[in-house]
Design a protein around this motif. Structure first.
Motif, PDB file in Angstrom:
ATOM      1  N   ARG A 101       0.821  -1.215   0.000  1.00  0.00           N
ATOM      2  CA  ARG A 101       0.000   0.000   0.000  1.00  0.00           C
ATOM      3  C   ARG A 101       0.846   1.253   0.000  1.00  0.00           C
ATOM      4  O   ARG A 101       0.576   2.202  -0.761  1.00  0.00           O
ATOM      5  CB  ARG A 101      -0.920  -0.015   1.218  1.00  0.00           C
ATOM      6  CG  ARG A 101      -1.733   1.262   1.406  1.00  0.00           C
ATOM      7  CD  ARG A 101      -2.598   1.176   2.660  1.00  0.00           C
ATOM      8  NE  ARG A 101      -3.337   2.420   2.880  1.00  0.00           N
ATOM      9  CZ  ARG A 101      -4.143   2.630   3.919  1.00  0.00           C
ATOM     10  NH1 ARG A 101      -4.301   1.686   4.845  1.00  0.00           N
ATOM     11  NH2 ARG A 101      -4.781   3.786   4.052  1.00  0.00           N
ATOM     12  N   THR A 109       6.663  -3.174   9.884  1.00  0.00           N
ATOM     13  CA  THR A 109       5.494  -3.794   9.269  1.00  0.00           C
ATOM     14  C   THR A 109       5.048  -2.965   8.083  1.00  0.00           C
ATOM     15  O   THR A 109       5.004  -1.739   8.152  1.00  0.00           O
ATOM     16  CB  THR A 109       4.332  -3.919  10.264  1.00  0.00           C
ATOM     17  OG1 THR A 109       3.156  -4.305   9.540  1.00  0.00           O
ATOM     18  CG2 THR A 109       4.060  -2.602  10.972  1.00  0.00           C
ATOM     19  N   GLU A 111       2.225  -2.646   7.037  1.00  0.00           N
ATOM     20  CA  GLU A 111       0.841  -2.223   7.219  1.00  0.00           C
ATOM     21  C   GLU A 111       0.733  -0.779   7.673  1.00  0.00           C
ATOM     22  O   GLU A 111      -0.369  -0.236   7.741  1.00  0.00           O
ATOM     23  CB  GLU A 111       0.152  -3.141   8.227  1.00  0.00           C
ATOM     24  CG  GLU A 111       0.081  -4.594   7.762  1.00  0.00           C
ATOM     25  CD  GLU A 111      -0.556  -5.500   8.799  1.00  0.00           C
ATOM     26  OE1 GLU A 111      -0.930  -4.972   9.879  1.00  0.00           O
ATOM     27  OE2 GLU A 111      -0.698  -6.697   8.527  1.00  0.00           O
ATOM     28  N   ARG A 112       1.843  -0.165   7.999  1.00  0.00           N
ATOM     29  CA  ARG A 112       1.871   1.230   8.404  1.00  0.00           C
ATOM     30  C   ARG A 112       2.947   1.967   7.615  1.00  0.00           C
ATOM     31  O   ARG A 112       3.896   1.360   7.137  1.00  0.00           O
ATOM     32  CB  ARG A 112       2.167   1.356   9.898  1.00  0.00           C
ATOM     33  CG  ARG A 112       1.108   0.746  10.807  1.00  0.00           C
ATOM     34  CD  ARG A 112       1.499   0.914  12.262  1.00  0.00           C
ATOM     35  NE  ARG A 112       0.498   0.331  13.169  1.00  0.00           N
ATOM     36  CZ  ARG A 112       0.627   0.324  14.478  1.00  0.00           C
ATOM     37  NH1 ARG A 112       1.703   0.863  15.043  1.00  0.00           N
ATOM     38  NH2 ARG A 112      -0.324  -0.215  15.226  1.00  0.00           N
TER      39      ARG A 112
END
Length: 213
Positions: A101, A109, A111-112
């Motif tokens: 992303r 991670t 995800e951040r």
């Protein structure tokens, strides 16, 4: 929010960034901080979904901008034209993080996004104290040098690209696609200027002149 505002010092900063020996993603974040002069939070949290390589444009959603709640919900996105130099940096790191992303994912991670302290820590590693240069200082550096050192750039165009709010009835309409052609030119002129001062080109101060909107 300290910033380097002198052309020779800015050239030295760009050479230091060019020779940064830390993580490639951190070096890229430093380069894009200079090239795009957006708010540090928008740089570190940049998403690949925002990047359109074909159109050479980054589109930051209204919800990710520094705005009122109303502006975040109903406002227009902020457009950041990408000069060839910025496209080159992004393409280089796409191979590293393009599957996820974030353009700059956290080292812990994916995800951040990367920590808000990363760019500042990199500047410290390059020898700049917090009284000399900060992550937010790239915005002041761009605005100052564009106004004082480069000819024919209208202040309103710079302010639109900085996404500075404008008071009065026009309000949020200020940061729509207005001045888009001029903003494309602005980002290209700025990127080329950074290359010139990095290479030690002679610095000439021009009289301030406005570009027609």
């Amino acid at each position: 929010m300290a910033a380097v505002l002198d052309p020779k010092a800015a050239g030295a900063l760009m050479r230091a960034i060019d020779g940064y020996q830390g993580q490639p993603l951190t070096r890229a974040a430093l380069l894009l901080s200079a090239l795009l002069f957006q708010r540090p939070g928008n740089i570190r949290a940049m998403e690949w979904a925002w990047i359109d390589f074909e159109a050479a444009m980054m589109t930051i959603p209204a919800a990710s901008m520094k705005r009122t709640i109303e502006g975040k919900i109903n406002g227009r996105p902020h457009f950041v034209p990408l000069a060839p130099q910025a496209i080159e940096v992004l393409k280089e790191i796409h191979a590293l993080t393009g599957h996820g992303r974030y353009v700059f994912p956290s080292a812990r991670t994916g995800e951040r996004p990367m920590s808000d302290a990363t760019v500042g820590a990199a500047l410290r590693r390059l020898g700049y104290t917090s009284d000399e240069m900060t992550a937010h200082g790239f915005r002041a550096m761009a605005r100052t040098l564009l106004i004082e050192r480069l000819p024919g750039i209208q202040a309103d165009v710079i302010e639109a690209q900085l996404a500075h709010g404008k008071s009065g009835p026009l309000g949020a309409a200020y940061d729509r696609a207005d001045y888009m052609e001029q903003r494309r030119q602005l980002m290209s002129i700025w990127a080329n200027y950074l290359v010139q001062i990095k290479n030690g080109a002679e610095i000439i101060q021009f009289k301030q002149a406005g570009v027609a909107a």
